[in-house]
Design an enzyme around this catalytic site. Sequence first.
Site, short mmCIF file in Angstrom:
data_model
loop_
_atom_site.label_atom_id
_atom_site.label_comp_id
_atom_site.label_asym_id
_atom_site.label_seq_id
_atom_site.Cartn_x
_atom_site.Cartn_y
_atom_site.Cartn_z
N HIS A 46 -6.83 1.53 7.16
CA HIS A 46 -5.94 1.52 8.33
C HIS A 46 -6.28 0.36 9.26
O HIS A 46 -6.38 0.53 10.46
CB HIS A 46 -6.06 2.85 9.10
CG HIS A 46 -5.61 4.03 8.32
ND1 HIS A 46 -5.92 5.33 8.71
CD2 HIS A 46 -4.89 4.14 7.18
CE1 HIS A 46 -5.40 6.18 7.83
NE2 HIS A 46 -4.78 5.48 6.90
N MET A 66 0.81 -1.21 0.00
CA MET A 66 0.00 0.00 0.00
C MET A 66 0.85 1.27 0.00
O MET A 66 0.35 2.35 -0.34
CB MET A 66 -0.93 -0.01 1.21
CG MET A 66 -2.12 0.92 1.09
SD MET A 66 -3.32 0.44 -0.17
CE MET A 66 -4.17 -0.90 0.68
#
Length: 515
Positions: A439, A124
Site C-alpha cells: 500500500h 496489482m
Amino acid sequence: MSGRRYPESVDVAIVGSGPTGSAYARILSERAPGATIAMFEVGPTVSTPPGAHVKNISDPAERARAQAASEGPGERGAKVANPGAAKAGVRGARPGTFLLEDGYAFEGEDGLPVAAMSSNVGGMSAHWTGACPRPNDSERIAFLDDLDELLDEGDRLLGVTRNAFDSAPFGAIVRERLSAAVDAGRVDETKVQRMPLAVHRRDDGRLVWSGSDVVLGEATRENPGFSLFDESLAVRVLVEGGRAAGVIVRDLRTGEEHRVAARFVVVAADALRTPQLLWASGIRPEALGRYLNDQAQVVFASRLRDMPPLAEDAPTAGLAEYSGVSWVPFTDDMPFHGQIMQLDASPIPLAEDDPVVPGSIVGLGLFCAKDLQADDRVVFDDEHVDGYGMPAPRIHYRLTDRDHEVVERARQEIVRLAEAIGDPVGDRPFTLPLGSSLHYQGSTRMGVADDGTSVCDRDSEVWGVPDLFVAGNGVIPTATACNPTVTSVALAVRGARKIAAVLSQERTVAATASV
C-alpha cells in the site's frame, strides 16, 4: 481493445492500466464521448477480459501462468506467501509480484525490503484482496470538500459491495465478538462492520473479484476512441512549451520507440514507477518521491471457540466462506485498521505447518498509519537501472519512535482481539517485513499549494507542468492505515472530470468557431 499500431496523436495518453488509470479511461469515455484515449501498459495481458482478477481464473495451472507472467522482467523465482519464510530471512514476493533487485534498504535505515510491484494489464488489481474501506478521521483529505461523493464514484467503478459474504455462517459471530471488544465510544462509521469488497456473487453462487476490467466497464470497452497497448514501456513524458505534450513509448516486442502526441498525459504507473517516469522525463518537483509511506502490518490468528456445528455437506478444502471479511476501522485514538478474515481466505497464511480446518481459524491483520516524513523517499540516479532499463527505484525509509510505538500498540491490540473472538494460535503476533502491505503512498502527493511539499494540485495536475496528471496510491497525501485503492480511484475521478470538462469546452469552442 488491443493493437500494435501506435497512434501518432491522441487526446489523452494514460500510462498504466491499474484501477486509477482505468478510472481515467472510464470517466473520459462517459463524459467526453469522441475523445481519443491510448493506454500503455508495460506488462502483458494475462486474463480475459483484459485486466480481470486472476482469482477469477478457475483452472489453477492457468492462474499460476497468469501470475508468473505478471512478475516483471528477469527470472521468475519461487514465491514466498507467508511470514514463516520471512522469519528465516528470505526475501520473497507473493505470486503475481516481483521485488526490487537492490536499493530497497540502506545502512542504518529500515528500508522496504519486500516492496513489490506487478507488471500486467490491470496492475496489482489483478492480484489484490479487493478490500475497499473508506478513510476515517485523519486518514481523510480535509481539503477535498467533495471527498464523499468521489468515494461513492470509486465504489461504483470498482463494483464495491458489502453483502458478498452475508451467507457466511460465522461472520456475524465474529463481528459480534469484535464489537463487544471494540465499539464502545466509537461513532457508527468506525464501529466493527462488514468489509466493503470489490467483489460480487453471480447467480450461480460463484464469487467474481473486481479488477481493472470492472473499472473500465462496457463504456470504455465499447468506446471506439479507446485503445489499450500492452508490453509498451513509457520511457519519457514529452514537455513542450512548458506543457505536457505526449509520451515516448517503447514496444517491448520489437524494441522500437514511438512518439505519441497527446493533449493530456496521465501517469498512473504505481507509487514507485510514477515518480520514476517523471524523474526520467526531467520533471522533478521538490516533493517528487518524498513522503513515501507503507503501512507496517501485524498479523495473528485465533481459533474460534464455541461455534455451532456446520452442515454435513460443508466443504473441507479450498476457499471456504464461513467467516466472511470483517473490518475494524482506523480512528485517531487507535491508529490502525483491522482486517479479520478466515485464514484460508487470507493472502498471508500464518505458518505452513499449522493445519487449517476451514472456518475454524481466523486471521487478524492490523495495518498501522505511518508517521509521515519528507526524508522517507524513493530516489533515482543515472547510474542504477532496473530490468526495463529505466532509472532504478532506490528507497530511503525509517520508522520513527512514534512508528515503533504504534506497532507495539498494534501488537498488544491484536492479541486482545484474538482473545475476544477465540483462542490465539501461536505464542505472539508477527510483524511482517516492511513493504508487505503493498500500500505504498505519498510519492506524488496532492496538496493545496506549490510549496515544495506536494507534487500535484487537488485535481492531480502536476505543479508547473500543465496537462500532466498523476494517479495512483502515491497521490494520497495523508497517513492512512486502511486499504487505499478506493481512495486513489476517487482522486482519479476528480482528475478525469477536469480533463473531460476541458476537452468538452474545447470541442464546444471549436464547433462554435466553425459555424
